[in-house]
Motif scaffolding. Sequence first.
Motif, PDB file in Angstrom:
ATOM      1  N   VAL A  60       5.587 -21.144   5.254  1.00 56.42           N
ATOM      2  CA  VAL A  60       6.214 -20.438   4.131  1.00 56.42           C
ATOM      3  C   VAL A  60       6.047 -21.256   2.856  1.00 56.42           C
ATOM      4  O   VAL A  60       5.667 -20.725   1.808  1.00 56.42           O
ATOM      5  CB  VAL A  60       7.705 -20.147   4.419  1.00 56.42           C
ATOM      6  CG1 VAL A  60       8.420 -19.677   3.157  1.00 56.42           C
ATOM      7  CG2 VAL A  60       7.839 -19.108   5.526  1.00 56.42           C
ATOM      8  N   ALA A  61       6.301 -22.552   2.931  1.00 58.18           N
ATOM      9  CA  ALA A  61       6.183 -23.420   1.755  1.00 58.18           C
ATOM     10  C   ALA A  61       4.752 -23.422   1.224  1.00 58.18           C
ATOM     11  O   ALA A  61       4.534 -23.363   0.003  1.00 58.18           O
ATOM     12  CB  ALA A  61       6.643 -24.833   2.094  1.00 58.18           C
ATOM     13  N   LEU A  62       3.775 -23.483   2.110  1.00 61.51           N
ATOM     14  CA  LEU A  62       2.372 -23.474   1.688  1.00 61.51           C
ATOM     15  C   LEU A  62       2.034 -22.175   0.975  1.00 61.51           C
ATOM     16  O   LEU A  62       1.491 -22.180  -0.137  1.00 61.51           O
ATOM     17  CB  LEU A  62       1.435 -23.663   2.886  1.00 61.51           C
ATOM     18  CG  LEU A  62      -0.063 -23.441   2.594  1.00 61.51           C
ATOM     19  CD1 LEU A  62      -0.575 -24.494   1.619  1.00 61.51           C
ATOM     20  CD2 LEU A  62      -0.858 -23.437   3.879  1.00 61.51           C
ATOM     21  N   ILE A  63       2.366 -21.056   1.582  1.00 65.76           N
ATOM     22  CA  ILE A  63       2.045 -19.756   0.991  1.00 65.76           C
ATOM     23  C   ILE A  63       2.739 -19.601  -0.363  1.00 65.76           C
ATOM     24  O   ILE A  63       2.133 -19.179  -1.351  1.00 65.76           O
ATOM     25  CB  ILE A  63       2.394 -18.603   1.956  1.00 65.76           C
ATOM     26  CG1 ILE A  63       1.440 -18.649   3.159  1.00 65.76           C
ATOM     27  CG2 ILE A  63       2.331 -17.249   1.246  1.00 65.76           C
ATOM     28  CD1 ILE A  63       1.788 -17.708   4.288  1.00 65.76           C
ATOM     29  N   ASP A  64       4.010 -19.992  -0.450  1.00 65.91           N
ATOM     30  CA  ASP A  64       4.734 -19.887  -1.716  1.00 65.91           C
ATOM     31  C   ASP A  64       4.141 -20.799  -2.781  1.00 65.91           C
ATOM     32  O   ASP A  64       4.070 -20.438  -3.952  1.00 65.91           O
ATOM     33  CB  ASP A  64       6.212 -20.211  -1.516  1.00 65.91           C
ATOM     34  CG  ASP A  64       6.954 -19.127  -0.756  1.00 65.91           C
ATOM     35  OD1 ASP A  64       6.381 -18.044  -0.511  1.00 65.91           O
ATOM     36  OD2 ASP A  64       8.124 -19.368  -0.392  1.00 65.91           O
ATOM     37  N   SER A  65       3.711 -21.986  -2.386  1.00 69.87           N
ATOM     38  CA  SER A  65       3.184 -22.955  -3.355  1.00 69.87           C
ATOM     39  C   SER A  65       1.861 -22.510  -3.970  1.00 69.87           C
ATOM     40  O   SER A  65       1.520 -22.934  -5.073  1.00 69.87           O
ATOM     41  CB  SER A  65       3.010 -24.328  -2.705  1.00 69.87           C
ATOM     42  OG  SER A  65       1.882 -24.338  -1.841  1.00 69.87           O
TER      43      SER A  65
ATOM     44  N   MET B 155      -7.277 -23.208   2.614  1.00 69.56           N
ATOM     45  CA  MET B 155      -8.475 -22.371   2.514  1.00 69.56           C
ATOM     46  C   MET B 155      -8.284 -21.070   3.308  1.00 69.56           C
ATOM     47  O   MET B 155      -8.676 -19.998   2.849  1.00 69.56           O
ATOM     48  CB  MET B 155      -9.703 -23.128   3.029  1.00 69.56           C
ATOM     49  CG  MET B 155     -10.997 -22.338   2.837  1.00 69.56           C
ATOM     50  SD  MET B 155     -12.453 -23.153   3.516  1.00 69.56           S
ATOM     51  CE  MET B 155     -12.550 -24.582   2.459  1.00 69.56           C
ATOM     52  N   THR B 156      -7.680 -21.167   4.469  1.00 71.52           N
ATOM     53  CA  THR B 156      -7.433 -19.978   5.291  1.00 71.52           C
ATOM     54  C   THR B 156      -6.510 -19.014   4.557  1.00 71.52           C
ATOM     55  O   THR B 156      -6.775 -17.808   4.497  1.00 71.52           O
ATOM     56  CB  THR B 156      -6.821 -20.372   6.645  1.00 71.52           C
ATOM     57  OG1 THR B 156      -7.745 -21.217   7.326  1.00 71.52           O
ATOM     58  CG2 THR B 156      -6.506 -19.153   7.493  1.00 71.52           C
ATOM     59  N   VAL B 157      -5.427 -19.537   3.983  1.00 69.59           N
ATOM     60  CA  VAL B 157      -4.471 -18.688   3.275  1.00 69.59           C
ATOM     61  C   VAL B 157      -5.135 -18.035   2.063  1.00 69.59           C
ATOM     62  O   VAL B 157      -4.958 -16.846   1.815  1.00 69.59           O
ATOM     63  CB  VAL B 157      -3.228 -19.500   2.854  1.00 69.59           C
ATOM     64  CG1 VAL B 157      -2.307 -18.674   1.968  1.00 69.59           C
ATOM     65  CG2 VAL B 157      -2.478 -19.990   4.086  1.00 69.59           C
ATOM     66  N   ARG B 158      -5.927 -18.797   1.316  1.00 70.47           N
ATOM     67  CA  ARG B 158      -6.616 -18.245   0.139  1.00 70.47           C
ATOM     68  C   ARG B 158      -7.605 -17.148   0.535  1.00 70.47           C
ATOM     69  O   ARG B 158      -7.844 -16.223  -0.233  1.00 70.47           O
ATOM     70  CB  ARG B 158      -7.338 -19.345  -0.626  1.00 70.47           C
ATOM     71  CG  ARG B 158      -6.417 -20.260  -1.387  1.00 70.47           C
ATOM     72  CD  ARG B 158      -7.186 -21.253  -2.258  1.00 70.47           C
ATOM     73  NE  ARG B 158      -6.304 -22.161  -2.949  1.00 70.47           N
ATOM     74  CZ  ARG B 158      -5.613 -21.873  -4.053  1.00 70.47           C
ATOM     75  NH1 ARG B 158      -5.721 -20.675  -4.588  1.00 70.47           N
ATOM     76  NH2 ARG B 158      -4.833 -22.767  -4.608  1.00 70.47           N
TER      77      ARG B 158
END
Length: 150
Positions: free
Chosen positions: A36-41, A7-10
């Motif tokens: 990095v994996a979360l942002i890329d996914s 949610m924070t990244v979005r």
Amino acid sequence: MKVPSEMTVRGMTPEGRALVRDRASKLDNEVGRETVALIDSLNLPLSSGGMSLDDPLYREMQEVVWSARARAAALDAVKAGLPALAGVDPILQEVMGSRYGREAQGTMNAGSLAAEVMRHLGYEKVGDGPLPENCIAKTAATWKPKAPLR
């Protein structure tokens, strides 16, 4: 530093995501790799209005398009009377999956990268043409070998 929530990244701006991803990629630990994996996914843009040249998706596209396999597919497409991207687009789909698409000008960047390859291989643009149904991009440049210098 801890791994941000999805949610924070979005909720971040594209530039904010890019900054967090860049900082995380420099960390040599699990938090950095997971961030990095979360942002890329999430397949969210890392810049407003399209991809920057240092966007991880752009770099991945660049690797794919310049690969020997994609170069050969581009040449095969041109020999068949199709735009070079007709050979490259399916490979981008296979390798990148949902990370390749029209979002963030992905297909436009793919076309630009394919054009770089074709110019490098000694071809010149002669026009534009439609791509087959199996491609995400709809139109792309057509190519012919450059005439030899006299």
